[in-house]
Each structure stands twice: as C-alpha cells, then as structure tokens.
Design a protein around this motif. Sequence first.
Motif, PDB file in Angstrom:
ATOM      1  N   VAL A  79       0.844  -1.200   0.000  1.00  0.00           N
ATOM      2  CA  VAL A  79       0.000   0.000   0.000  1.00  0.00           C
ATOM      3  C   VAL A  79       0.875   1.244   0.000  1.00  0.00           C
ATOM      4  O   VAL A  79       0.621   2.220  -0.725  1.00  0.00           O
ATOM      5  CB  VAL A  79      -0.966  -0.006   1.209  1.00  0.00           C
ATOM      6  CG1 VAL A  79      -1.719   1.319   1.323  1.00  0.00           C
ATOM      7  CG2 VAL A  79      -1.929  -1.168   1.106  1.00  0.00           C
ATOM      8  N   GLY A  80       1.927   1.244   0.775  1.00  0.00           N
ATOM      9  CA  GLY A  80       2.856   2.380   0.821  1.00  0.00           C
ATOM     10  C   GLY A  80       3.527   2.612  -0.519  1.00  0.00           C
ATOM     11  O   GLY A  80       3.734   3.752  -0.943  1.00  0.00           O
ATOM     12  N   ALA A  81       3.880   1.521  -1.212  1.00  0.00           N
ATOM     13  CA  ALA A  81       4.523   1.652  -2.518  1.00  0.00           C
ATOM     14  C   ALA A  81       3.581   2.274  -3.538  1.00  0.00           C
ATOM     15  O   ALA A  81       3.981   3.149  -4.332  1.00  0.00           O
ATOM     16  CB  ALA A  81       5.010   0.284  -3.004  1.00  0.00           C
ATOM     17  N   LEU A  82       2.318   1.863  -3.525  1.00  0.00           N
ATOM     18  CA  LEU A  82       1.346   2.436  -4.470  1.00  0.00           C
ATOM     19  C   LEU A  82       1.101   3.922  -4.184  1.00  0.00           C
ATOM     20  O   LEU A  82       1.076   4.747  -5.115  1.00  0.00           O
ATOM     21  CB  LEU A  82       0.015   1.672  -4.397  1.00  0.00           C
ATOM     22  CG  LEU A  82       0.042   0.270  -5.018  1.00  0.00           C
ATOM     23  CD1 LEU A  82      -1.288  -0.443  -4.759  1.00  0.00           C
ATOM     24  CD2 LEU A  82       0.324   0.348  -6.500  1.00  0.00           C
ATOM     25  N   ALA A  83       0.927   4.242  -2.908  1.00  0.00           N
ATOM     26  CA  ALA A  83       0.705   5.653  -2.553  1.00  0.00           C
ATOM     27  C   ALA A  83       1.922   6.486  -2.922  1.00  0.00           C
ATOM     28  O   ALA A  83       1.803   7.614  -3.446  1.00  0.00           O
ATOM     29  CB  ALA A  83       0.394   5.780  -1.066  1.00  0.00           C
ATOM     30  N   GLY A  84       3.131   5.970  -2.676  1.00  0.00           N
ATOM     31  CA  GLY A  84       4.356   6.687  -3.013  1.00  0.00           C
ATOM     32  C   GLY A  84       4.502   6.879  -4.502  1.00  0.00           C
ATOM     33  O   GLY A  84       4.978   7.916  -4.981  1.00  0.00           O
ATOM     34  N   ALA A 111      10.701   6.498  -7.669  1.00  0.00           N
ATOM     35  CA  ALA A 111      11.273   6.969  -6.406  1.00  0.00           C
ATOM     36  C   ALA A 111      10.204   7.013  -5.319  1.00  0.00           C
ATOM     37  O   ALA A 111      10.442   6.617  -4.171  1.00  0.00           O
ATOM     38  CB  ALA A 111      11.907   8.336  -6.600  1.00  0.00           C
ATOM     39  N   GLY A 112       9.029   7.474  -5.660  1.00  0.00           N
ATOM     40  CA  GLY A 112       7.935   7.524  -4.681  1.00  0.00           C
ATOM     41  C   GLY A 112       7.528   6.145  -4.210  1.00  0.00           C
ATOM     42  O   GLY A 112       7.200   5.943  -3.030  1.00  0.00           O
ATOM     43  N   ALA A 113       7.531   5.152  -5.118  1.00  0.00           N
ATOM     44  CA  ALA A 113       7.175   3.780  -4.740  1.00  0.00           C
ATOM     45  C   ALA A 113       8.172   3.209  -3.731  1.00  0.00           C
ATOM     46  O   ALA A 113       7.803   2.604  -2.723  1.00  0.00           O
ATOM     47  CB  ALA A 113       7.096   2.905  -5.979  1.00  0.00           C
ATOM     48  N   VAL A 114       9.459   3.451  -3.981  1.00  0.00           N
ATOM     49  CA  VAL A 114      10.498   2.944  -3.068  1.00  0.00           C
ATOM     50  C   VAL A 114      10.376   3.608  -1.709  1.00  0.00           C
ATOM     51  O   VAL A 114      10.379   2.954  -0.658  1.00  0.00           O
ATOM     52  CB  VAL A 114      11.908   3.150  -3.682  1.00  0.00           C
ATOM     53  CG1 VAL A 114      12.999   2.834  -2.666  1.00  0.00           C
ATOM     54  CG2 VAL A 114      12.077   2.286  -4.925  1.00  0.00           C
ATOM     55  N   VAL A 115      10.269   4.932  -1.699  1.00  0.00           N
ATOM     56  CA  VAL A 115      10.184   5.666  -0.434  1.00  0.00           C
ATOM     57  C   VAL A 115       8.901   5.290   0.307  1.00  0.00           C
ATOM     58  O   VAL A 115       8.910   5.045   1.522  1.00  0.00           O
ATOM     59  CB  VAL A 115      10.256   7.193  -0.684  1.00  0.00           C
ATOM     60  CG1 VAL A 115       9.948   7.970   0.586  1.00  0.00           C
ATOM     61  CG2 VAL A 115      11.631   7.567  -1.211  1.00  0.00           C
TER      62      VAL A 115
END
Length: 184
Positions: A79-84, A111-115
């Motif tokens: 979920v964090g990867a998708l939101a990022g 980059a957003g997916a990784v973070v």
Amino acid sequence: MNLRNLTLGILIAGVASMPVYAGHDRDDKGPRHGRFTDRARVVDVDPIIRVARVPIERRQCWDEEVVHYERSGGGNGTVGALAGAVFGGVVGNQIGHGHNRDAATVIGSVAGAVVGHELARGGAPRTAYTTVEERCEIVRDYREEEHVVGYQVTYRYGGRTFNRRMDHHPGKWVPVDVKVSAAY
C-alpha cells in the motif's frame, strides 16, 4: 643284615644329604663363599604417593532472558509503494517541462514507490516480548587423584636398620641377600 638292605640304606642316606650340598660347588653363591639369603623384619612401610591433576569436562547450563522485537499493525509495504508511486508521479509531472515531463513523471513514480514502501514498513510501531532460552557451555574442572607409586620400607637385620624403596608392599618380612666375609 643282607646286602639288599645295606644298599637301600646307603641310597636313602645319599638322597637325604643332597640338599645339604646343593649349591656348594658354585663359584659365587652358597655358604662356602659366605653368601646366603635370609629374611629381615619389616619395621615400617610408608607409601610413596604421586598426585595427578585429572581434567573433567562438564556441561553447564543456565536460563537467560532474551528480548525480541517485531513490527505490529500497519506496516503494509504494498500500500505504501502504491501511494508513493502516485505521489512521486504527480510531483515529477509538476517539475518536468516539455519532453522531460514524461521522464520526470516515471522517475518520480519509481522513487515515490520505493520511499513509500520503506516508510510503510518502518513506520509501524514495534512491540517487544521476552522469552527465556537455555544457554550452555562446556566447563573444564580439575580434580586431584593420588596414586601409590612405591613404598619406602624400613627393615631390621642383625641389629641394624636399613631402608629401601620397593614397588610393592613387602608384608612383615623382606628377603635379604647376606654376604659374610672375614674382616682382616
């Protein structure tokens, strides 16, 4: 008396006297040369003791408290990867201009997916719990053992006292070799 009885008597006397002459014709032993074996009275026996250190290995165990940590709740990295990715794509799209806008959107999404993934996993609170675990190690101890390696024997013969080390306990008597010669 007949001849038969006389012959038998001489034969018996000869056989009976043999032990008296046994060993007299040897060069270095026997009463003719002043040597014979006798026995002496033992007056003291002291064991000779050697002490040896013997290693003994044993297993020594104890209970030890161990603290464990684990993440609880939230912590869903997907979920964090998708939101990022969405957030990074929007930011990349705003920053980029012209043909670079598409590249900036892709780079921002990755980059957003990784973070986002790392923040989602690491941001979850951690809980601690304790267990008791057995720990063991091999310990070497030493014990001392005593071994009799001989005997110091004191014996008396002819009014004199003598000492000798022996490898066995002699009992009440000890054999002695005696040599007698004239004192000139």
